[in-house]
Scaffold this motif. Structure first.
Motif, PDB file in Angstrom:
ATOM      1  N   LEU A 240       2.761  10.635  -3.543  1.00 46.37           N
ATOM      2  CA  LEU A 240       1.931  10.044  -1.821  1.00 46.37           C
ATOM      3  C   LEU A 240       1.528  10.463  -0.597  1.00 46.37           C
ATOM      4  O   LEU A 240       2.859  10.492  -0.149  1.00 46.37           O
ATOM      5  CB  LEU A 240       2.758   8.427  -2.204  1.00 46.37           C
ATOM      6  CG  LEU A 240       2.999   7.750  -3.517  1.00 46.37           C
ATOM      7  CD1 LEU A 240       3.361   6.456  -3.466  1.00 46.37           C
ATOM      8  CD2 LEU A 240       1.629   7.385  -4.396  1.00 46.37           C
ATOM      9  N   TYR A 241       0.584  10.232  -0.014  1.00 40.16           N
ATOM     10  CA  TYR A 241       0.436  10.394   0.667  1.00 40.16           C
ATOM     11  C   TYR A 241      -0.636   9.350   1.727  1.00 40.16           C
ATOM     12  O   TYR A 241      -1.216   8.223   1.249  1.00 40.16           O
ATOM     13  CB  TYR A 241      -0.728  11.506   1.272  1.00 40.16           C
ATOM     14  CG  TYR A 241      -1.104  11.606   3.025  1.00 40.16           C
ATOM     15  CD1 TYR A 241      -0.356  12.303   3.848  1.00 40.16           C
ATOM     16  CD2 TYR A 241      -2.592  11.572   3.198  1.00 40.16           C
ATOM     17  CE1 TYR A 241      -0.687  12.609   5.388  1.00 40.16           C
ATOM     18  CE2 TYR A 241      -2.975  11.753   4.818  1.00 40.16           C
ATOM     19  CZ  TYR A 241      -2.105  12.137   5.625  1.00 40.16           C
ATOM     20  OH  TYR A 241      -2.555  12.078   6.832  1.00 40.16           O
ATOM     21  N   LYS A 242       0.742   8.244   2.686  1.00 42.00           N
ATOM     22  CA  LYS A 242       0.424   7.071   3.471  1.00 42.00           C
ATOM     23  C   LYS A 242      -0.168   6.242   1.933  1.00 42.00           C
ATOM     24  O   LYS A 242      -0.743   5.405   2.783  1.00 42.00           O
ATOM     25  CB  LYS A 242      -0.831   7.560   4.143  1.00 42.00           C
ATOM     26  CG  LYS A 242      -1.011   8.190   5.767  1.00 42.00           C
ATOM     27  CD  LYS A 242      -1.804   8.237   6.663  1.00 42.00           C
ATOM     28  CE  LYS A 242      -1.069   8.755   7.718  1.00 42.00           C
ATOM     29  NZ  LYS A 242      -2.394   8.313   9.059  1.00 42.00           N
ATOM     30  N   GLY A 243       0.618   6.321   1.528  1.00 47.86           N
ATOM     31  CA  GLY A 243       1.038   5.117   0.239  1.00 47.86           C
ATOM     32  C   GLY A 243      -0.517   5.506  -1.028  1.00 47.86           C
ATOM     33  O   GLY A 243      -0.255   4.909  -1.811  1.00 47.86           O
ATOM     34  N   ARG A 244      -0.570   6.505  -0.788  1.00 46.61           N
ATOM     35  CA  ARG A 244      -2.075   7.001  -1.532  1.00 46.61           C
ATOM     36  C   ARG A 244      -1.820   8.345  -2.263  1.00 46.61           C
ATOM     37  O   ARG A 244      -1.163   9.564  -1.935  1.00 46.61           O
ATOM     38  CB  ARG A 244      -3.103   7.343  -0.798  1.00 46.61           C
ATOM     39  CG  ARG A 244      -3.872   7.774  -1.881  1.00 46.61           C
ATOM     40  CD  ARG A 244      -5.474   8.691  -0.186  1.00 46.61           C
ATOM     41  NE  ARG A 244      -6.951   9.288  -1.297  1.00 46.61           N
ATOM     42  CZ  ARG A 244      -7.794   9.367  -1.493  1.00 46.61           C
ATOM     43  NH1 ARG A 244      -8.172   9.118   0.826  1.00 46.61           N
ATOM     44  NH2 ARG A 244      -8.910  10.190  -1.232  1.00 46.61           N
ATOM     45  N   ASP A 245      -1.970   7.864  -3.823  1.00 45.92           N
ATOM     46  CA  ASP A 245      -1.792   8.559  -4.571  1.00 45.92           C
ATOM     47  C   ASP A 245      -2.633   9.970  -4.669  1.00 45.92           C
ATOM     48  O   ASP A 245      -3.555   9.707  -4.650  1.00 45.92           O
ATOM     49  CB  ASP A 245      -1.653   8.042  -6.193  1.00 45.92           C
ATOM     50  CG  ASP A 245      -1.123   9.023  -7.403  1.00 45.92           C
ATOM     51  OD1 ASP A 245      -0.617   9.776  -6.882  1.00 45.92           O
ATOM     52  OD2 ASP A 245      -0.965   8.095  -8.391  1.00 45.92           O
ATOM     53  N   VAL A 246      -2.324  10.766  -4.177  1.00 40.40           N
ATOM     54  CA  VAL A 246      -2.346  12.354  -3.979  1.00 40.40           C
ATOM     55  C   VAL A 246      -1.628  13.330  -4.963  1.00 40.40           C
ATOM     56  O   VAL A 246      -2.076  14.633  -5.259  1.00 40.40           O
ATOM     57  CB  VAL A 246      -2.449  13.227  -2.594  1.00 40.40           C
ATOM     58  CG1 VAL A 246      -2.917  11.931  -2.050  1.00 40.40           C
ATOM     59  CG2 VAL A 246      -1.240  13.384  -2.339  1.00 40.40           C
TER      60      VAL A 246
ATOM     61  N   ILE B 192       5.411   8.616   5.694  1.00 39.86           N
ATOM     62  CA  ILE B 192       4.096   9.630   5.521  1.00 39.86           C
ATOM     63  C   ILE B 192       3.852   9.984   4.515  1.00 39.86           C
ATOM     64  O   ILE B 192       2.781  10.179   3.945  1.00 39.86           O
ATOM     65  CB  ILE B 192       3.431  10.148   6.563  1.00 39.86           C
ATOM     66  CG1 ILE B 192       2.185  10.237   7.169  1.00 39.86           C
ATOM     67  CG2 ILE B 192       4.669  11.306   6.728  1.00 39.86           C
ATOM     68  CD1 ILE B 192       1.586  11.131   8.262  1.00 39.86           C
ATOM     69  N   LEU B 193       4.732  10.606   3.786  1.00 37.69           N
ATOM     70  CA  LEU B 193       4.472  11.627   2.267  1.00 37.69           C
ATOM     71  C   LEU B 193       5.828  11.188   1.709  1.00 37.69           C
ATOM     72  O   LEU B 193       7.561  10.975   1.906  1.00 37.69           O
ATOM     73  CB  LEU B 193       5.242  12.903   3.434  1.00 37.69           C
ATOM     74  CG  LEU B 193       3.943  14.090   1.685  1.00 37.69           C
ATOM     75  CD1 LEU B 193       2.841  13.500   1.246  1.00 37.69           C
ATOM     76  CD2 LEU B 193       4.548  15.299   2.564  1.00 37.69           C
ATOM     77  N   GLU B 194       5.014  10.713   0.551  1.00 36.71           N
ATOM     78  CA  GLU B 194       6.809  10.770  -0.028  1.00 36.71           C
ATOM     79  C   GLU B 194       6.357  11.465  -1.902  1.00 36.71           C
ATOM     80  O   GLU B 194       5.828  11.473  -2.559  1.00 36.71           O
ATOM     81  CB  GLU B 194       6.826   8.919  -1.240  1.00 36.71           C
ATOM     82  CG  GLU B 194       6.515   7.727   0.188  1.00 36.71           C
ATOM     83  CD  GLU B 194       6.504   6.827  -0.240  1.00 36.71           C
ATOM     84  OE1 GLU B 194       7.610   6.023  -0.400  1.00 36.71           O
ATOM     85  OE2 GLU B 194       5.590   5.666   0.090  1.00 36.71           O
TER      86      GLU B 194
END
Length: 253
Positions: A78-84, A20-22
């Motif tokens: 990344l949050y759920k694969g989205r770059d934040v 969920i978070l990377e």
């Protein structure tokens, strides 16, 4: 098993569950001082994940990176694969991240209900709030205290109220910064039970802590930071038995 091997084994296990978070190869430099040095870490959806490390290991900087109060010098979040990585804190909160800082402020001259009303009004209509307040207080063991002034609560109870306030936005990820600071042994034990209860409701929880007895009670996957890098990652029992981790905390490695 050495620390590097631990990291590889746990990375393979984590990859089987959707992260969920990377945090990918994150660096953070403050005036020439490198607080994070290529940190990579993956948090699985639905887990409790504990982050340990001696003073100066990069725990606080890592925490601030997750919430967006600091931005990396290099690397991605990344949050759920989205770059934040460049997303501000309020944007991440809207996506489902919530935080309870160690010194999170509660309002002592207001009632418990009023303290919760403030964050709840952002997401709920006025007539829905009383029921939601009772649900939140039940989750943190404060049922029956809605009309008490917060200054009348014990330190531990105020910390549990702060956790309830962090849950007011119905987050998917809850970040807890030293949630047992200043608590008695009994209060710390209850805090562990509260965290397990919240996690059972499908909330992913990341805990930064130094209280080893509390981390043991959580019985969660644990990452150890050292000089801004991921040094070891495994179950708490394996981390606690790791001689290299012991040397880190003794300051000999």
């Amino acid at each position: 098993m050495n620390a590097v091997t631990n990291c590889k084994v746990e990375a393979n296990v984590a990859s089987a569950v959707r992260p969920i978070l990377e945090v990918r190869d994150v660096h953070k430099v403050f005036g020439g001082v490198r607080a994070l040095n290529g940190l990579s870490l993956s948090i699985a959806e639905g887990e409790i994940h504990c982050v340990l490390g001696p003073n100066g290991a990069g725990k606080s900087t890592f925490f601030k990176m997750l919430m967006g109060t600091e931005r990396p010098t290099m690397g991605k979040i990344l949050y759920k694969g989205r770059d934040v990585t460049r997303m501000p804190s309020f944007g991440r909160a809207r996506l489902g991240l919530s935080v309870k800082f160690q010194n999170m402020r509660v309002f002592g001259d207001l009632t418990v209900f009023q303290n919760l009303f403030i964050p709840l009004r952002r997401s709920y209509r006025a007539h829905q709030i009383p029921e939601r307040v009772e649900a939140l207080l039940s989750q943190v063991g404060l049922q029956g205290n809605a009309q008490r002034l917060v200054r009348e609560l014990s330190h531990g109870q105020q910390q549990w109220l702060a956790i309830a306030m962090s849950m007011a936005s119905d987050p998917e990820i809850l970040l807890l910064d030293e949630p047992t600071a200043g608590m008695s042994v009994e209060e710390s034990t209850k805090t562990a039970a509260i965290i397990h209860e919240l996690n059972a409701q499908k909330v992913t929880i990341i805990v930064i802590e130094h209280d080893m007895a509390f981390i043991r009670a959580l019985s969660a996957r644990t990452s150890v930071l050292h000089y801004g890098q991921l040094f070891a990652q495994s179950s708490f029992d394996e981390i606690a038995a790791n001689p290299d981790v012991r040397r880190i905390y003794l300051g000999t490695l």
